[in-house]
Design an enzyme around this catalytic site. Structure first.
Site, mmCIF file in Angstrom:
data_model
loop_
_atom_site.group_PDB
_atom_site.id
_atom_site.type_symbol
_atom_site.label_atom_id
_atom_site.label_comp_id
_atom_site.label_asym_id
_atom_site.label_seq_id
_atom_site.Cartn_x
_atom_site.Cartn_y
_atom_site.Cartn_z
ATOM 1 N N GLU A 74 0.833 -1.215 0.000
ATOM 2 C CA GLU A 74 0.000 0.000 0.000
ATOM 3 C C GLU A 74 0.867 1.266 0.000
ATOM 4 O O GLU A 74 1.839 1.349 0.756
ATOM 5 C CB GLU A 74 -0.870 0.005 1.269
ATOM 6 C CG GLU A 74 -1.817 1.200 1.367
ATOM 7 C CD GLU A 74 -2.467 1.340 2.756
ATOM 8 O OE1 GLU A 74 -1.850 0.934 3.770
ATOM 9 O OE2 GLU A 74 -3.580 1.876 2.799
ATOM 10 N N LYS A 145 -9.845 2.175 -1.984
ATOM 11 C CA LYS A 145 -9.998 1.686 -0.592
ATOM 12 C C LYS A 145 -11.326 2.161 0.001
ATOM 13 O O LYS A 145 -11.627 3.368 -0.011
ATOM 14 C CB LYS A 145 -8.817 2.207 0.233
ATOM 15 C CG LYS A 145 -8.725 1.675 1.644
ATOM 16 C CD LYS A 145 -7.452 2.214 2.316
ATOM 17 C CE LYS A 145 -7.175 1.607 3.665
ATOM 18 N NZ LYS A 145 -5.925 2.134 4.265
ATOM 19 N N CYS A 180 -5.231 -2.822 3.227
ATOM 20 C CA CYS A 180 -4.818 -2.566 4.617
ATOM 21 C C CYS A 180 -5.989 -2.566 5.612
ATOM 22 O O CYS A 180 -6.498 -3.620 5.958
ATOM 23 C CB CYS A 180 -4.020 -1.255 4.655
ATOM 24 S SG CYS A 180 -2.956 -1.130 6.114
#
Ligand SMILES: NC(=O)CCC(=O)C(=O)O
Length: 300
Positions: A74, A145, A180
């Site tokens: 990431e 995300k 994440c």
């Protein structure tokens, strides 16, 4: 570091290894059997400028020739906690970082999951965005995300949230995307499984102080989804945050196939995506889900 179970061996051209067959669909190979994956666990430090890091990463990707899929972590271009750099370094998907990664994917001759970068969208909003490149260097899929980290700070303040769960039918299995902090939200992974995901790709910039959560949650997602999990984290320290390392490949039974240490390294493993169907057939818990239970009464 390589999995003791699989080793990395001499790198052959995709499709030339024993136990793997190659068909063609729309100009791209359809691979069956053993699939070689390299996770590049990059060290991200404050003193490396973006352009130098992009060049260095391009070379690291090219060096994985023979891998079917290479995965990056990431926000490696900027740093997952380098909030002050994001607005100035944000790029569109037609800017130098994605162009450099496209060239690297072409030279690799394999699929490249670029981890993520701060994307400046056409409406000027910023997103934490993953890009999947095919072996021609073309964009095959993108994912923004969905769960922003930071509560009232960091991502929660600086970037917009993605709204769309994304899967992509790669030649070696259907990929499910997450980034994440998304790892903490099992409901996203259920949606990915319902959309066919067999290999969950999770780039991260995870702090060392919560490495126990990282390791546990990667295994939990693999067990509950009965899917491969590829967790590619950063190493090093930036903005006074020590990063976790410990990138991992977990199989659909929840076993750790390979795990990196704390420093920069490349984790290369061979996986067999057919294991996903086998585990789901032999231990069919996903069939026992109770999707029609009544919603809880409102509290209070
Ligand atoms: N970059 C992130 O999403 C960090 C997530 C994290 O530190 C955590 O979930 O803990």
């Amino acid at each position: 570091m390589s999995s003791p179970a699989t080793g990395s061996g001499a790198l052959g051209q995709p499709g030339t290894r024993p136990g793997r067959s190659r068909l063609t669909s729309g100009g791209l190979a359809v691979l069956r059997g053993s699939v070689r994956i390299s996770l590049i666990q990059l060290a991200v430090h404050d003193d490396e400028p973006l352009s130098e890091r992009v060049r260095r990463v391009g070379d690291l990707v090219r060096a994985q020739r023979g891998a079917d899929l290479v995965v990056l972590p990431e926000l490696w271009p900027h740093g997952a906690f380098a909030y002050q750099r994001w607005a100035t370094e944000a790029e569109t998907l037609d800017d130098p970082t994605v162009h450099a990664m496209s060239a690297a994917a072409r030279d690799l001759g394999g699929w490249l999951h670029t981890g993520s970068l701060i994307e400046r969208a056409s409406d000027l909003q910023l997103y934490n965005c993953s890009v999947l490149l095919d072996p021609h260097g073309d964009i095959a899929a993108t994912y923004r995300k969905i769960h922003r980290f930071g509560f009232t700070e960091g991502e929660a303040k600086l970037i917009s949230a993605g709204e769309e769960p994304v899967t992509y039918p790669a030649p070696f299995g259907t990929l499910g995307f997450a980034i994440c902090y998304d790892l903490r939200f099992p409901e996203l992974f259920r949606l990915l499984v319902d959309r066919g995901a067999e290999i969950l790709v999770i780039p991260a910039g995870w702090p060392a102080r919560r490495v126990a959560h990282w390791r546990l949650l990667l295994q939990a997602r693999a067990v509950e989804c009965q899917a491969y999990v590829l967790g590619c984290a950063t190493a090093g320290e930036h903005c006074e945050v020590r990063m976790s390392g410990h990138s991992m490949v977990v199989d659909p039974w929840g076993e750790i196939v390979a795990e990196a240490g704390e420093d920069e390294e490349v984790l290369t493993v061979e996986i067999d995506p057919a294991r996903v169907a086998e585990v789901r057939r032999d231990f069919p818990v996903l069939r026992d889900r109770r999707l029609g239970l009544p919603a809880p009464a409102p509290r209070g």
